[in-house]
Design an enzyme around this catalytic site. Structure first.
Site, PDB file in Angstrom:
ATOM      1  N   VAL A  61     -26.913  24.168  -5.529  1.00  0.00           N
ATOM      2  CA  VAL A  61     -28.185  24.859  -5.736  1.00  0.00           C
ATOM      3  C   VAL A  61     -27.938  26.267  -6.288  1.00  0.00           C
ATOM      4  O   VAL A  61     -28.632  26.714  -7.209  1.00  0.00           O
ATOM      5  CB  VAL A  61     -29.017  24.884  -4.435  1.00  0.00           C
ATOM      6  CG1 VAL A  61     -30.271  25.737  -4.606  1.00  0.00           C
ATOM      7  CG2 VAL A  61     -29.397  23.457  -4.022  1.00  0.00           C
ATOM      8  N   ARG A  72     -39.049  28.562   7.170  1.00  0.00           N
ATOM      9  CA  ARG A  72     -40.193  27.852   6.559  1.00  0.00           C
ATOM     10  C   ARG A  72     -41.410  27.761   7.454  1.00  0.00           C
ATOM     11  O   ARG A  72     -42.540  27.746   6.992  1.00  0.00           O
ATOM     12  CB  ARG A  72     -39.777  26.429   6.169  1.00  0.00           C
ATOM     13  CG  ARG A  72     -38.897  26.374   4.964  1.00  0.00           C
ATOM     14  CD  ARG A  72     -38.598  24.931   4.603  1.00  0.00           C
ATOM     15  NE  ARG A  72     -37.504  24.881   3.653  1.00  0.00           N
ATOM     16  CZ  ARG A  72     -36.652  23.867   3.549  1.00  0.00           C
ATOM     17  NH1 ARG A  72     -36.771  22.804   4.336  1.00  0.00           N
ATOM     18  NH2 ARG A  72     -35.691  23.900   2.653  1.00  0.00           N
ATOM     19  N   CYS A 102     -37.048  19.963  -0.696  1.00  0.00           N
ATOM     20  CA  CYS A 102     -37.184  19.337  -2.019  1.00  0.00           C
ATOM     21  C   CYS A 102     -38.257  18.255  -2.062  1.00  0.00           C
ATOM     22  O   CYS A 102     -39.045  18.178  -3.009  1.00  0.00           O
ATOM     23  CB  CYS A 102     -35.837  18.741  -2.433  1.00  0.00           C
ATOM     24  SG  CYS A 102     -35.000  17.861  -1.123  1.00  0.00           S
ATOM     25  N   GLY A 162     -29.206  15.779  -2.587  1.00  0.00           N
ATOM     26  CA  GLY A 162     -29.989  16.483  -1.568  1.00  0.00           C
ATOM     27  C   GLY A 162     -29.150  16.790  -0.337  1.00  0.00           C
ATOM     28  O   GLY A 162     -29.471  17.685   0.441  1.00  0.00           O
ATOM     29  N   HIS A 192     -35.192  12.979  -6.981  1.00  0.00           N
ATOM     30  CA  HIS A 192     -35.893  12.334  -5.869  1.00  0.00           C
ATOM     31  C   HIS A 192     -37.145  11.635  -6.418  1.00  0.00           C
ATOM     32  O   HIS A 192     -37.849  12.185  -7.279  1.00  0.00           O
ATOM     33  CB  HIS A 192     -36.366  13.370  -4.842  1.00  0.00           C
ATOM     34  CG  HIS A 192     -35.275  13.925  -3.965  1.00  0.00           C
ATOM     35  ND1 HIS A 192     -33.952  13.583  -4.064  1.00  0.00           N
ATOM     36  CD2 HIS A 192     -35.354  14.819  -2.933  1.00  0.00           C
ATOM     37  CE1 HIS A 192     -33.256  14.244  -3.137  1.00  0.00           C
ATOM     38  NE2 HIS A 192     -34.083  15.002  -2.439  1.00  0.00           N
TER      39      HIS A 192
HETATM   40  C1  2RA Z   1     -32.216  16.093   1.286  1.00  0.00           C
HETATM   41  N1  2RA Z   1     -34.214  17.311   1.759  1.00  0.00           N
HETATM   42  O1  2RA Z   1     -32.559  15.486   0.260  1.00  0.00           O
HETATM   43  C2  2RA Z   1     -32.830  17.372   1.706  1.00  0.00           C
HETATM   44  C3  2RA Z   1     -32.318  18.513   0.871  1.00  0.00           C
HETATM   45  N2  2RA Z   1     -33.014  19.707   1.080  1.00  0.00           N
HETATM   46  O2  2RA Z   1     -31.356  15.707   2.044  1.00  0.00           O
END
Ligand code: 2RA
Length: 340
Positions: free
Chosen positions: A14, A99, A130, A161, A243
């Protein structure tokens, strides 16, 4: 005059994307520093046509720096983000640490840009998870038109991720399938990821959902509207980057699929690719390196009064992390700091 920017965690997936995107979008940078832990000290990283050598996060003094983009885990963020924020540098944090803190805005610039104004309580702005970021970009314009009551989402999340270890595990395991003498048992994931799917991301909570699923619920409420009900099933799939989400949305008011398609076409950050023919939709491999959230397969859900189904795909390292963080920095610059 431009900004003095620090990228914290610059050697990770990232952090590197943050530097790429700052350069690609020609963010007005006067000075930039790439920070990392001591073990990566001196690593060379690209920033546009320049090369930066990483410096030591532990001894870095953030005084006089405008914005720090943080891309390190929550434990390290807990140590370094307050230090940066106290020295007057605005932290934009990609971890989950802040968050859900009511004193920290959680921002997706296409959805709630005005929330950046709340940064001043802690000098910190949080970047969402994400899987939430791309979904709320799609939900917001539809919610403004027909008020969303409930969302049922299933995700298909790439291994990036879960960081570099996840990418390496899929790569090594895939190769080992063709070479049974070199078997690669799961390390990062709980089951084999190559040629498989795993319905488990992040830890399990007491009620049976995973933390990743809970994040989609809590973050959608904080960013879009607390009245929206969300139920999620998050699944890891053997894809390196990108994703995907199958999203079912129930509205208060009637919204037909043609109008939903028009609204999404006009919405910021969205690219609709939706032809009802072979290949007339976007798959994760096609969104890698892109800024947009892609929407396909928009169609009425005939099983409920006011329902729409759609397919949503985005580069999780970009919109899901680095791009959104840079967009927050841009919004903060335009609305608050006003340099550059
Ligand atoms: C994942 N949401 O895809 C997480 C990454 N931030 O594992």
């Amino acid at each position: 005059m431009g900004y003095k920017i620090a990228v914290v965690g610059a050697t990770g997936n990232v952090g590197r994307e943050m530097l790429n995107i700052l350069a690609e979008r020609q963010f007005p940078v006067d000075e930039i520093v790439a920070l990392a832990s001591r073990k990566s000290l001196g690593t060379e990283i690209s920033f546009g046509d320049r090369t930066l050598k990483t410096r030591d996060l532990d001894t870095f003094d953030f005084t006089g720096w405008d914005i720090a983009l943080f891309a390190i885990g929550s434990d390290a963020t807990k140590i370094y983000a307050p230090k940066a924020a106290k020295s007057g540098c605005v932290v934009i944090d990609n971890s989950s640490l802040y968050r859900y803190d009511p004193d920290v805005p959680l921002v997706v610039p296409e959805v709630n840009p005005e929330a950046v104004l709340g940064y001043a309580k802690k000098n910190i702005i949080a970047n969402p998870n994400c899987s939430t970021a791309q979904m709320v970009v799609a939900l917001k314009p539809l919610h403004d038109r027909a008020r969303i009551k409930r969302v049922v989402v299933s995700t298909y999340q790439s291994v990036s991720g879960s960081g570099k270890e996840g990418i390496d595990e899929l790569w090594d395991q895939t190769k080992s399938i063709y070479n049974p003498t070199d078997s690669k048992p799961p390390r990062k994931f709980t089951k084999q990821i190559a040629f498989n799917v795993i319905p488990h991301i992040d830890v399990f909570l007491e009620d049976g959902q995973t933390k990743e699923e809970w994040k989609m619920v809590a973050e959608t409420k904080k960013i879009v509207d607390p009245s929206i009900k969300v139920t999620a099933t998050c699944v890891r799939v053997p894809v390196f980057v990108g994703h995907s989400e199958a999203i079912n949305i129930e509205f208060e008011d009637h919204l037909d699929e043609a109008e939903a398609r028009d609204i999404l076409r006009e919405a910021p950050g969205i690219m609709v690719i939706d032809k009802r023919e072979d290949g007339g939709y976007v798959t994760p491999i096609e969104c890698v390196g892109d800024f947009a959230t892609f929407i396909s397969r928009i169609r009425q859900d005939p099983t409920i009064d006011n329902g729409i189904n759609l397919w949503c795909v985005s580069d999780n390292l970009r919109k899901g992390a680095a791009l959104n963080a840079v967009q927050i920095a841009e919004t903060l610059g335009q609305r608050v700091l006003k340099k550059g």
